[in-house]
Scaffold this active site. Structure first.
Site, mmCIF file in Angstrom:
data_model
loop_
_atom_site.group_PDB
_atom_site.id
_atom_site.type_symbol
_atom_site.label_atom_id
_atom_site.label_comp_id
_atom_site.label_asym_id
_atom_site.label_seq_id
_atom_site.Cartn_x
_atom_site.Cartn_y
_atom_site.Cartn_z
ATOM 1 N N HIS A 31 3.682 -36.940 -13.156
ATOM 2 C CA HIS A 31 5.187 -36.691 -12.885
ATOM 3 C C HIS A 31 5.719 -37.238 -14.632
ATOM 4 O O HIS A 31 6.374 -37.911 -14.577
ATOM 5 C CB HIS A 31 5.532 -37.784 -12.050
ATOM 6 C CG HIS A 31 6.871 -37.617 -11.463
ATOM 7 N ND1 HIS A 31 7.612 -36.365 -11.774
ATOM 8 C CD2 HIS A 31 7.847 -38.218 -10.754
ATOM 9 C CE1 HIS A 31 8.656 -36.240 -11.209
ATOM 10 N NE2 HIS A 31 8.838 -37.420 -10.497
ATOM 11 N N ASP A 40 6.599 -48.210 -7.995
ATOM 12 C CA ASP A 40 7.002 -47.248 -7.254
ATOM 13 C C ASP A 40 6.354 -47.499 -5.773
ATOM 14 O O ASP A 40 5.843 -48.480 -5.622
ATOM 15 C CB ASP A 40 6.243 -46.056 -7.978
ATOM 16 C CG ASP A 40 6.169 -44.595 -7.335
ATOM 17 O OD1 ASP A 40 7.500 -44.682 -6.464
ATOM 18 O OD2 ASP A 40 5.537 -43.716 -7.801
ATOM 19 N N CYS A 100 11.226 -45.229 -10.016
ATOM 20 C CA CYS A 100 11.792 -43.695 -10.214
ATOM 21 C C CYS A 100 12.539 -43.412 -8.906
ATOM 22 O O CYS A 100 13.070 -42.276 -8.998
ATOM 23 C CB CYS A 100 10.156 -42.902 -10.328
ATOM 24 S SG CYS A 100 9.103 -43.272 -8.784
ATOM 25 N N ARG A 110 6.533 -28.151 -7.950
ATOM 26 C CA ARG A 110 5.777 -29.759 -7.472
ATOM 27 C C ARG A 110 5.105 -29.351 -6.386
ATOM 28 O O ARG A 110 5.213 -28.877 -5.349
ATOM 29 C CB ARG A 110 7.082 -30.351 -6.971
ATOM 30 C CG ARG A 110 6.782 -31.720 -5.777
ATOM 31 C CD ARG A 110 7.735 -32.300 -5.623
ATOM 32 N NE ARG A 110 8.455 -33.284 -6.858
ATOM 33 C CZ ARG A 110 9.289 -34.164 -6.739
ATOM 34 N NH1 ARG A 110 9.681 -34.592 -5.406
ATOM 35 N NH2 ARG A 110 9.630 -34.878 -7.570
ATOM 36 N N GLN A 166 9.876 -37.420 -15.219
ATOM 37 C CA GLN A 166 10.236 -38.957 -14.777
ATOM 38 C C GLN A 166 9.968 -39.653 -15.674
ATOM 39 O O GLN A 166 10.774 -40.379 -16.210
ATOM 40 C CB GLN A 166 9.492 -39.136 -13.646
ATOM 41 C CG GLN A 166 9.658 -40.623 -12.926
ATOM 42 C CD GLN A 166 10.878 -40.694 -12.431
ATOM 43 O OE1 GLN A 166 11.543 -39.946 -11.778
ATOM 44 N NE2 GLN A 166 12.116 -41.439 -13.200
ATOM 45 N N ARG A 210 17.851 -38.569 -15.471
ATOM 46 C CA ARG A 210 17.047 -37.717 -15.265
ATOM 47 C C ARG A 210 17.831 -36.206 -15.600
ATOM 48 O O ARG A 210 17.399 -35.086 -16.211
ATOM 49 C CB ARG A 210 16.642 -37.389 -13.650
ATOM 50 C CG ARG A 210 15.871 -38.295 -13.169
ATOM 51 C CD ARG A 210 14.455 -38.443 -13.752
ATOM 52 N NE ARG A 210 13.491 -37.300 -13.606
ATOM 53 C CZ ARG A 210 13.076 -36.999 -12.472
ATOM 54 N NH1 ARG A 210 12.837 -37.782 -11.499
ATOM 55 N NH2 ARG A 210 12.217 -35.578 -12.627
HETATM 56 N N1 NVA Z 1 4.620 -41.660 -6.354
HETATM 57 C C1 NVA Z 1 5.835 -41.255 -5.509
HETATM 58 C C2 NVA Z 1 6.944 -40.667 -6.589
HETATM 59 C C3 NVA Z 1 7.927 -39.979 -6.225
HETATM 60 C C4 NVA Z 1 9.010 -39.630 -6.851
HETATM 61 C C5 NVA Z 1 5.301 -39.792 -4.850
HETATM 62 O O1 NVA Z 1 4.354 -39.100 -5.288
HETATM 63 O O2 NVA Z 1 5.733 -39.785 -3.715
HETATM 64 N N1 CP Z 2 12.036 -39.660 -8.790
HETATM 65 C C1 CP Z 2 11.858 -38.329 -8.191
HETATM 66 O O1 CP Z 2 11.171 -37.601 -8.826
HETATM 67 O O2 CP Z 2 12.539 -38.377 -7.176
HETATM 68 P P1 CP Z 2 12.703 -37.103 -6.144
HETATM 69 O O3 CP Z 2 11.460 -37.121 -5.328
HETATM 70 O O4 CP Z 2 13.825 -37.267 -5.266
HETATM 71 O O5 CP Z 2 12.725 -35.900 -6.954
#
Ligand code: NVA
Ligand code: CP
Length: 306
Positions: free
Chosen positions: A132, A227, A266, A105, A135, A294
């Site tokens: 992502h 989101d 998500c 990540r 997800q 998930r």
């Molecule tokens: N768009 C959000 C998704 C979190 C799972 C982020 O990148 O923070």
């Molecule tokens: N939806 C998701 O990826 O959540 P986290 O950021 O908690 O992993």
């Protein structure tokens, strides 16, 4: 280096592989609670390199590894040489000699691509600023679970054209789901992703629209998805909240969709920002089943790539 199968984008999977993952996840979910041991990843290790926080992605991957007989090692930039004293290239070359797969990540998508180029083992995208995929593969599973099918359905995404929106565009187009995205001007999804998704939608005979009016996007829709307005690492919170004022998923917007519409997010969610509490905690919301799924889908993904 021999060619390794990475999962950086949904487009790294063939349509057949994507469907196989969904089917396998269904088997994992239906076997839940049965005590029979199934440990195809016995003795295997997964390294998880995270330079942004995570609850769901981290726990679902770690638990999936344990339940499949393997082991996961979580590393962030504070407790490893990552981001501070070692290049991505050297990190990839080193870690991939110890483990059987990596989940990463990162902020920059280019970094995960670099990691993949320097890894001897599969690299899975656990979220970048661009995509992502784990997800939205899981989201396809949830939609199919709730609606009994994917092809011919409509999903309306209302909100920021971010990583989740980009991956939904690709996943929906690949799976035969029509998708209508409504973003404020200046917050559209990535242009190259839109182009790729449009090609896929054309091939599948589905519709894909990027518009600005949320009311139009949700007409006749089976799924409403939103989101965060401010994703991890993004600046300008006040400006963003102002620009997204007309984009909250609330009761009035939900009323314009099909009667049996489901609400998806998500998570993490921000009640009173992208969604009202009444909707995310209401009868149309499937967000916690979505979060649970998930785990089942991560297992299928791990089995596929490892
Ligand atoms: N768009 C959000 C998704 C979190 C799972 C982020 O990148 O923070
Ligand atoms: N939806 C998701 O990826 O959540 P986290 O950021 O908690 O992993």
């Amino acid at each position: 280096m021999a060619k390794v199968k990475h999962l950086l984008s949904v487009l790294d999977l063939s349509d057949k592989e994507l469907l196989a993952i969904l089917k396998r996840a269904e088997e994992f979910k239906s076997n839940l609670g049965k005590k029979k041991r199934y440990e195809p990843l016995y003795g295997k290790s997964l390294a998880m390199l995270f330079t942004k926080p995570s609850t769901r992605t981290r726990i679902s991957f770690e638990t999936a590894m344990t339940q499949l007989g393997g082991h996961a090692i979580y590393l962030d930039q504070h407790r490893s040489q990552l981001e501070r004293r070692e290049t991505i290239e050297d990190t990839g070359k080193t870690i991939s000699r110890y483990v059987d797969a990596l989940v990463a990540r990162f902020h920059e998508h280019e970094k995960i691509e670099k990691l993949a180029r320097n890894s001897r083992v599969p690299v899975i995208n656990g979220l970048t600023d661009l995509l992502h995929p784990c997800q939205t593969i899981s989201d396809l599973f949830t939609i199919r679970e709730k609606k009994g099918r994917l092809e011919g359905l409509k999903l309306a995404y209302v909100g920021d054209g971010n990583n989740v929106c980009n991956s939904l565009l690709l996943s929906c187009s690949k799976a035969g789901v029509n998708i209508s995205v409504a973003n404020p001007k200046g917050y559209e999804p990535d242009a190259t992703i839109v182009k790729n998704a449009k090609e896929k939608a054309e091939e599948k005979g589905t519709k894909l629209g990027i518009i600005t009016d949320p009311n139009e996007a949700v007409l006749e829709t089976d799924v409403i998805y939103t989101d965060a307005i401010v994703s991890m690492g993004q600046k300008g919170r006040e400006r963003r909240l102002k620009d997204f004022r007309e984009y909250q998923v609330d009761a009035e917007l939900m009323k314009k969709a099909k009667k049996d519409v489901i609400f998806m997010h998500c998570l993490p969610a921000h009640r009173g920002e992208e969604v009202s509490a009444e909707i995310i905690d209401g009868p149309h919301s499937v967000v916690f089943d979505q979060a649970e799924n998930r785990l089942h889908v991560q297992k299928a993904i791990l089995e596929e790539v490892m």
